[in-house]
Structures are given as C-alpha cells and as structure tokens.
Design a protein around this motif. Sequence first.
Motif, PDB file in Angstrom:
ATOM      1  N   ASP A  46     -24.477  53.054  71.788  1.00 31.25           N
ATOM      2  CA  ASP A  46     -25.230  51.706  71.967  1.00 31.25           C
ATOM      3  C   ASP A  46     -26.407  51.466  72.001  1.00 31.25           C
ATOM      4  O   ASP A  46     -27.106  52.556  71.869  1.00 31.25           O
ATOM      5  N   GLN A  47     -27.194  50.444  72.017  1.00 29.92           N
ATOM      6  CA  GLN A  47     -28.450  50.287  72.146  1.00 29.92           C
ATOM      7  C   GLN A  47     -28.711  49.320  73.245  1.00 29.92           C
ATOM      8  O   GLN A  47     -27.992  48.483  73.739  1.00 29.92           O
ATOM      9  N   VAL A  48     -29.869  49.518  73.968  1.00 28.65           N
ATOM     10  CA  VAL A  48     -30.343  48.728  75.180  1.00 28.65           C
ATOM     11  C   VAL A  48     -31.822  48.203  74.977  1.00 28.65           C
ATOM     12  O   VAL A  48     -32.437  49.079  74.693  1.00 28.65           O
ATOM     13  N   LEU A  49     -32.086  47.007  75.124  1.00 26.47           N
ATOM     14  CA  LEU A  49     -33.565  46.580  74.916  1.00 26.47           C
ATOM     15  C   LEU A  49     -34.219  46.635  76.473  1.00 26.47           C
ATOM     16  O   LEU A  49     -33.539  46.112  77.252  1.00 26.47           O
ATOM     17  N   VAL A  50     -35.305  47.474  76.703  1.00 30.11           N
ATOM     18  CA  VAL A  50     -35.828  47.548  77.986  1.00 30.11           C
ATOM     19  C   VAL A  50     -37.325  46.976  77.940  1.00 30.11           C
ATOM     20  O   VAL A  50     -37.971  47.534  77.206  1.00 30.11           O
ATOM     21  N   SER A  51     -37.553  46.065  78.920  1.00 34.06           N
ATOM     22  CA  SER A  51     -38.833  45.540  78.922  1.00 34.06           C
ATOM     23  C   SER A  51     -39.874  46.534  79.524  1.00 34.06           C
ATOM     24  O   SER A  51     -39.373  47.700  80.020  1.00 34.06           O
ATOM     25  N   ALA A  52     -41.088  46.504  79.142  1.00 33.45           N
ATOM     26  CA  ALA A  52     -42.086  47.587  79.354  1.00 33.45           C
ATOM     27  C   ALA A  52     -42.157  47.568  81.012  1.00 33.45           C
ATOM     28  O   ALA A  52     -41.667  46.986  82.052  1.00 33.45           O
ATOM     29  N   LYS A  53     -42.167  48.945  81.514  1.00 30.74           N
ATOM     30  CA  LYS A  53     -42.153  49.557  82.732  1.00 30.74           C
ATOM     31  C   LYS A  53     -40.993  48.861  83.779  1.00 30.74           C
ATOM     32  O   LYS A  53     -41.441  48.517  84.854  1.00 30.74           O
TER      33      LYS A  53
END
Length: 83
Positions: A46-53
Amino acid sequence: MRTYCADTDAPDTIVEGRNPNGRERLFGVKIHYTDAHGFTMSDACDQVLVSAKSKAKVRVTLVSAPVAEIDRREVNPRATAIQ
C-alpha cells in the motif's frame, strides 16, 4: 516503521511511518506474511502520504491468506519514497 499485526479479530495490519524529510512524501509499504514453517502466505502493499516531519498510519487488509495461520509478518523498516 511501527506495526500492529493482523489477527482473527481484525484482518488488518496497521503500519505507522515517520517522514523525517522537510516536505510531504508518498511512501510505499510492503508487508510479507509467513506461517510457522516459513512458507510465504501472502504479500501486501500500500501507499501512505506523510506530511513533512510527521507520522501517518496506513491500514493494509489481508485478503489472500487465512489470518489464523499467519505466524510472522515482516515490514521493511525503511519505506521507499515514491514521490
């Protein structure tokens, strides 16, 4: 990567990833499931979008193997940045 493994009550594996980068990134997550004999039961991606820091979780549902027979799951500790 921090993981919460699938079981008979909840056939999902939850993976929590951390993004140390200074900008938002899309990461690929791959989970490898084996039985007590080391036989590969299933692989899930799967994929996950992670915000900076920041941190984010992705829920991966196991659909191609009997959850009760899974003995071990492996998640690559370093996810690959896709974007």
